[in-house]
Scaffold this active site. Structure first.
Site, PDB file in Angstrom:
ATOM      1  CB  ALA A 118      -3.117  -1.778   6.720  1.00 30.28           C
ATOM      2  N   GLY A 134      -4.617   0.722  11.299  1.00 33.71           N
ATOM      3  CA  GLY A 134      -4.031   1.437  10.739  1.00 33.71           C
ATOM      4  C   GLY A 134      -2.859   2.287  11.208  1.00 33.71           C
ATOM      5  CE  LYS A 154       3.453  -1.733  13.003  1.00 34.22           C
ATOM      6  NZ  LYS A 154       2.324  -2.158  13.789  1.00 34.22           N
ATOM      7  CD  GLU A 193      -7.383  -6.206   7.781  1.00 31.81           C
ATOM      8  OE1 GLU A 193      -6.315  -5.919   8.429  1.00 31.81           O
ATOM      9  OE2 GLU A 193      -7.885  -7.385   8.341  1.00 31.81           O
ATOM     10  NE  ARG A 236      -8.326  -6.553  12.280  1.00 31.97           N
ATOM     11  CZ  ARG A 236      -7.997  -5.804  13.425  1.00 31.97           C
ATOM     12  NH1 ARG A 236      -8.818  -6.080  14.365  1.00 31.97           N
ATOM     13  NH2 ARG A 236      -6.850  -5.391  13.335  1.00 31.97           N
ATOM     14  CG  ASP A 254      -6.206 -13.676   0.473  1.00 32.12           C
ATOM     15  OD1 ASP A 254      -6.931 -14.433   1.504  1.00 32.12           O
ATOM     16  OD2 ASP A 254      -5.159 -14.251   0.156  1.00 32.12           O
ATOM     17  CG  ASP A 263       2.090  -5.071  12.017  1.00 29.45           C
ATOM     18  OD1 ASP A 263       2.822  -5.978  12.857  1.00 29.45           O
ATOM     19  OD2 ASP A 263       1.311  -4.046  12.578  1.00 29.45           O
ATOM     20  CB  CYS A 270       2.804  -7.759  18.845  1.00 28.33           C
ATOM     21  SG  CYS A 270       1.244  -8.218  18.363  1.00 28.33           S
TER      22      CYS A 270
HETATM   23  N1  SAM Z   1      -0.711  -3.193  10.865  1.00 28.92           N
HETATM   24  C1  SAM Z   1      -1.798  -2.911  11.968  1.00 28.92           C
HETATM   25  C2  SAM Z   1      -1.562  -1.477  12.559  1.00 28.92           C
HETATM   26  O1  SAM Z   1      -0.383  -1.241  12.999  1.00 28.92           O
HETATM   27  O2  SAM Z   1      -2.568  -0.873  13.267  1.00 28.92           O
HETATM   28  C3  SAM Z   1      -2.105  -4.226  12.615  1.00 28.92           C
HETATM   29  C4  SAM Z   1      -1.954  -5.148  12.027  1.00 28.92           C
HETATM   30  S1  SAM Z   1      -2.568  -6.620  12.901  1.00 28.92           S
HETATM   31  C5  SAM Z   1      -0.995  -6.843  13.778  1.00 28.92           C
HETATM   32  C6  SAM Z   1      -2.568  -7.760  11.960  1.00 28.92           C
HETATM   33  C7  SAM Z   1      -3.660  -7.918  10.885  1.00 28.92           C
HETATM   34  O3  SAM Z   1      -3.691  -8.854   9.824  1.00 28.92           O
HETATM   35  C8  SAM Z   1      -5.211  -7.534  11.395  1.00 28.92           C
HETATM   36  O4  SAM Z   1      -5.791  -6.440  10.787  1.00 28.92           O
HETATM   37  C9  SAM Z   1      -5.696  -8.882  10.814  1.00 28.92           C
HETATM   38  O5  SAM Z   1      -7.105  -8.723  10.471  1.00 28.92           O
HETATM   39  C10 SAM Z   1      -4.979  -9.068   9.436  1.00 28.92           C
HETATM   40  N2  SAM Z   1      -4.942 -10.514   9.100  1.00 28.92           N
HETATM   41  C11 SAM Z   1      -5.533 -11.922   9.640  1.00 28.92           C
HETATM   42  N3  SAM Z   1      -5.515 -12.581   8.883  1.00 28.92           N
HETATM   43  C12 SAM Z   1      -4.761 -12.360   7.573  1.00 28.92           C
HETATM   44  C13 SAM Z   1      -4.330 -13.231   6.779  1.00 28.92           C
HETATM   45  N4  SAM Z   1      -4.562 -14.393   6.496  1.00 28.92           N
HETATM   46  N5  SAM Z   1      -3.841 -12.511   5.794  1.00 28.92           N
HETATM   47  C14 SAM Z   1      -3.581 -11.228   5.906  1.00 28.92           C
HETATM   48  N6  SAM Z   1      -3.906 -10.344   6.775  1.00 28.92           N
HETATM   49  C15 SAM Z   1      -4.659 -11.068   7.869  1.00 28.92           C
END
Ligand code: SAM
Length: 442
Positions: free
Chosen positions: A107, A110, A112, A130, A135, A157, A174, A227
């Site tokens: 998330a 934030g 979404k 998250e 973060r 996790d 996401d 993305c």
């Molecule tokens: N949904 C957010 C938004 O709209 O603002 C953006 C999310 S960003 C694309 C992906 C997120 O996944 C990051 O905050 C990152 O820290 C987290 N992430 C990284 N590794 C991860 C993992 N193994 N499991 C879950 N989340 C992870």
């Protein structure tokens, strides 16, 4: 723009890809878009509408958001336009009157979560999660500023949700990705791109989904987004899901003014040469019926407050009878009664924010928390001191303010009638209670 070696060839077979138009679009500036908070109505900036998001605007240029008091008040969120399509799909496939349990697994920061918080029913609960601890701070800040009482922030996790079989009606993934969709907006992302990284991201996306799928109710909605343009991170992931627990949802009809959104394998591809926004992919899938039944969750225990404390805090809330109050480490919190049992079921998670922090009581007086100032549940009868933009910035810098007011005691500092934070007025002085860690430092 110079793309990384092998990149164009790697995505050349993706549905809808047009190399010439794509390359030309990368010479153009990145559009700037913001999404307004439906709970904090303000005078809108000049701009043109984002066709798939009623609350959003493209701005003609990028203002210095940090010097706009309304940015700090949570009146709007600066968000890339394509990713707002998540809200459009959410609306298409959910009933906005129903109480839903929603999980946004990845998330931070934030975007979404604040989008969905503005679309779900007041009886719904959103868990904004998250995994990366560093973060979570920005995620919590943005959720606090958005002001919904029924959003919880967790730091877990994805596998920590495995004990919550079938609890969620909607899960948004996401996913962390190789980021090619952001090459125009964040050219630094190009340095990270390689086919090895795409494959690494694809495997990580599969792991996140495997971990989280049991928590989705049979018949529940999965919104999977990246993305990245890479097939390995987009359609391939959808194919794996469709071979296992999921079934496709019907293609939605997209109005012509949306531009050329490309439908591919239950997913929607956004290319910067076809729509006004950056690269994005999102798929909507339904979990097949059967299988996981909802299991008992670890119950969270709340310590209720006493009647005197309740009388003090109730004065600060609009319709206090709708809330359940509890105490944690001397701070009083409240959650809407209507989602109390849902929040109780989150006892197995590492919750960073559950409920709205109202403040702590000292000498029979509430020292109000900043979260309360930002929240939509605050009473309309609390004294307010409206500041112009210059004074509001002075307040947000946590500098001394000279004011001429007959108010006394705690009051909300506002700009365009939207609260910015607390102040305590004593004869001849205004004590500024804006959180030090959030103050404007520039
Ligand atoms: N949904 C957010 C938004 O709209 O603002 C953006 C999310 S960003 C694309 C992906 C997120 O996944 C990051 O905050 C990152 O820290 C987290 N992430 C990284 N590794 C991860 C993992 N193994 N499991 C879950 N989340 C992870």
């Amino acid at each position: 723009m110079q793309f990384p070696a092998g990149f164009i060839q790697h995505i050349s077979n993706c549905k809808g890809f047009d190399e010439v138009a794509f390359t030309q679009a990368h010479q153009l500036p990145t559009p700037v878009s913001i999404r307004y908070n439906p709970q904090k109505p303000v005078e809108k900036m000049a701009g043109s509408p984002v066709p798939w998001c009623a609350e959003a605007l493209y701005l003609p240029e990028r203002p210095l958001f940090v010097f706009d008091p309304l940015f700090h008040a949570g009146a709007y969120y600066v968000q890339e336009a394509s990713s707002m399509f998540t809200g459009y799909l959410f609306r298409q496939f959910t009933d906005d009157k129903k109480p839903l349990h929603i999980l946004d697994v990845c998330a931070a920061p934030g975007g979404k979560s604040t989008l969905i918080a503005g679309l779900m029913s007041p009886q719904s609960l959103l868990v904004s999660n998250e995994v990366i601890k560093s973060r979570v701070t920005i995620l919590k800040e943005n959720i606090v500023k958005w002001g919904n009482p029924n959003v919880v922030v967790s730091n877990n996790d994805p596998r920590d949700f495995s004990g919550m079989n079938g609890f969620f009606d909607v899960i948004i993934v996401d996913a962390p990705c190789s980021g090619s969709g952001l090459f125009r907006k964040e050219p630094e992302a190009k340095k990270e791109w390689s086919i090895e990284n795409v494959n690494h991201c694809s495997l990580r996306q599969q792991r996140i989904l495997e971990d989280i799928i049991p928590a989705l109710k049979p018949g529940g909605l999965l919104l999977y987004a990246t993305c990245s343009y890479a097939y390995e991170e987009d359609e391939k992931i959808v194919e794996i899901l469709l071979q296992n627990d999921f079934e496709p949802l019907p293609k939605i009809s997209v109005p012509a003014e949306f531009g050329g959104i490309v439908f591919s394998k239950s997913g929607y591809r956004f290319y910067p040469d076809k729509i006004t926004g950056e690269g994005f992919f999102i798929a909507a899938l339904r979990k097949k019926n059967g299988g996981d039944e909802q299991t008992n969750q670890i119950k969270k225990q709340f310590i209720p407050i006493n009647a005197d404390e309740k009388n003090i805090v109730a004065n600060y809330l609009h319709q206090p009878e709708n809330y359940f109050f509890f105490k944690y480490k001397e701070v009083i919190y409240c959650i809407p009664e209507i989602v109390k049992s849902s929040i109780s079921a989150l006892g197995g998670l590492h919750l960073i924010k559950s409920g709205t922090a109202l403040g702590s009581i000292k000498n029979n007086e509430l020292i109000p928390d900043h979260e309360l100032a930002m929240s939509s549940i605050i009473s309309k009868t609390i004294p307010r001191l409206e500041l112009n933009a210059t004074d509001a910035i002075t307040y947000l810098r946590k500098n001394t303010l000279q004011i001429n007011s007959n108010l006394k005691g705690w009051c909300l500092i506002t700009h365009q009638n939207i609260p910015l934070g607390w102040a305590k007025i004593i004869p001849g002085r205004l004590n500024n209670y804006f959180p030090t860690e959030w103050r404007i430092r520039k």
